[in-house]
Design a protein around this motif. Sequence first.
Motif, PDB file in Angstrom:
ATOM      1  N   THR A   7       0.822  -1.218   0.000  1.00 67.52           N
ATOM      2  CA  THR A   7       0.000   0.000   0.000  1.00 67.52           C
ATOM      3  C   THR A   7       0.856   1.268   0.000  1.00 67.52           C
ATOM      4  OG1 THR A   7      -0.143  -0.204   2.418  1.00 67.52           O
ATOM      5  CG2 THR A   7      -1.997  -1.039   1.136  1.00 67.52           C
ATOM      6  N   SER A  48      -4.603  -5.597   0.658  1.00 65.19           N
ATOM      7  CA  SER A  48      -4.229  -4.184   0.599  1.00 65.19           C
ATOM      8  C   SER A  48      -5.441  -3.309   0.319  1.00 65.19           C
ATOM      9  CB  SER A  48      -3.168  -3.965  -0.483  1.00 65.19           C
ATOM     10  OG  SER A  48      -1.979  -4.654  -0.179  1.00 65.19           O
ATOM     11  N   GLU A  51      -7.283  -3.020   3.470  1.00 60.88           N
ATOM     12  CA  GLU A  51      -6.619  -2.101   4.391  1.00 60.88           C
ATOM     13  C   GLU A  51      -6.903  -0.656   4.014  1.00 60.88           C
ATOM     14  OE1 GLU A  51      -2.255  -1.718   6.488  1.00 60.88           O
ATOM     15  OE2 GLU A  51      -2.329  -2.193   4.342  1.00 60.88           O
ATOM     16  N   LYS A  95      -4.007  -6.274  13.217  1.00 54.31           N
ATOM     17  CA  LYS A  95      -4.514  -6.436  11.848  1.00 54.31           C
ATOM     18  C   LYS A  95      -3.472  -6.024  10.817  1.00 54.31           C
ATOM     19  CE  LYS A  95      -8.386  -5.116   8.885  1.00 54.31           C
ATOM     20  NZ  LYS A  95      -9.648  -4.305   8.789  1.00 54.31           N
ATOM     21  N   HIS A  96      -2.748  -4.928  11.067  1.00 56.43           N
ATOM     22  CA  HIS A  96      -1.748  -4.445  10.110  1.00 56.43           C
ATOM     23  C   HIS A  96      -0.628  -5.468   9.925  1.00 56.43           C
ATOM     24  CE1 HIS A  96       0.797  -1.654   7.881  1.00 56.43           C
ATOM     25  NE2 HIS A  96       1.803  -1.994   8.685  1.00 56.43           N
ATOM     26  N   ILE A  99      -1.733  -8.368   7.848  1.00 50.87           N
ATOM     27  CA  ILE A  99      -1.752  -8.057   6.416  1.00 50.87           C
ATOM     28  C   ILE A  99      -0.338  -8.133   5.845  1.00 50.87           C
ATOM     29  CG2 ILE A  99      -2.130  -6.209   4.723  1.00 50.87           C
ATOM     30  CD1 ILE A  99      -4.574  -5.373   6.385  1.00 50.87           C
TER      31      ILE A  99
END
Length: 492
Positions: A7, A48, A51, A95-96, A99
């Motif tokens: 991202t 992505s 996100e 969560k990040h 990912i």
Amino acid sequence: MKFLLDTNIIIPAEPTELENIELGTPLITELLRRFNEGQQQYYIHSASIQELSGDKNKKRWQMREVLLDKYPLLPSPPGFTKKIQDSLSIATLNKHDQIDLTLLSAVDADAVDYLVTNDVALHKKAAQLGLASRVATPDEAILIIRSLFPVIPFPPPAVQSRYAHDIDLEDPIFDSFRLDYQEFDEWFRKCKLQHRPVWTIEPDIGKIGGICIIKPNDAPEYEGMPEPCLKICSFKISENWRGYRFGELLLKTIFDYADQNQQASIYITTFEKQVELLNLLNNFGFQIISTSNRGECVLLKMLKFSDEEYSVLTPLEFNIKFGPNQVKFDNANSFLIPIVPKYHKILLPEAEAQLELLPGKHPFGNGIRKAYLCHSNIRKIALGDIVFFYRSGIQSGVTTYGVVEDIIVSSNPDQIARAVGKRTVYTYPEIEGMCKKGEVLVVLFRLSRSNTTTISLKALIDQNIIKKAPQSIASLSFKAAIWLKEQIIKQP
């Protein structure tokens, strides 16, 4: 080759407003351009998209959602691989981080070759998992593409980048090829099938004035050829267009290609009767090393050098042998030369952001070897010194540098005219007019590097290189010269 974009690569590439443009945006734009030029595949991950959809600025997300539609999604993205599950406690991560591991799983599962990211933490995770070699920054991704895949750099003015199958074999320029090579048409058919890169100059629409066909990364045919080796298969200027320095214009394109694709040497074969071509090649460091089975001269130009060669050669000798892109700043003085926009445009067209309507029509603009005339009283410039050119006017700044080949001081217009030939932007009456005002300083130089992005007056002042816009030739410190060189090389 397949690349997955994080991202932090996508966001700079798609600024939704002017203030969203980041420092990294130009680099990301170049990366995407190189992906397209090299026909590389690149994807974004569905994770992505998920996100990015969490952006609290809903209006920005709606715009970005539309922009992201042009990026292909990685098909059937794999889940967490066994290596990643065994190495990290995924359930305890936020969560990040999860990912991040999803993206790394795509690499580990060989769904893509490389993940491109600027995320330092993600690079650290990749190192922990033994995947560091397959996670790249944008700079590294560009280097990967350059190293593994030849790219066609933007050609100089008047040169068209094409492929062999685009060329009309009925053009008169090929008649002489057939006289020397009976199998020429059969050989050219192979070039078409192999999609060989071709550069042409077409001063008349539909008629070739100059042509060059190359074979990148060729296996050396003769001893002493460092690899990777670039072969010039064909090099020809039409008889109708001699005197326009199209040969140097094509050589300039070849040197840029070899530099950008990290070729170690260049070679070409030609018959002794091609005196003009042999002289041209000799002027730019090609040396005869052998004879082909056809009786042709085999000429080689080295592009890589040893510490010993760098040490023993003078700056001019070094530039001739390994240049024009390679310049030796040690044991050379450097100077800043102001040039008005009118003459900058036609003497240094490769550094112009907007090309003229008929680029390439000025022979002196086509060449690598150029001349600059002025009334400066400075007499310290010597062979091998470095000259930087500062374009005055609205778009002022440093654009170009080269290596001094010769210096002439005279008030005799005939002497000057003979010396500069077609290198200069000045007509004979203008030279006469200059001589009537006093001695003229003639700087004959070899173009090394140029860029359409100028190094601004503000940047020069901020770096304490100059205090105000230069009105005459000025000396530069070694430190200033190196800084200028680095800025010109790294500009997009």
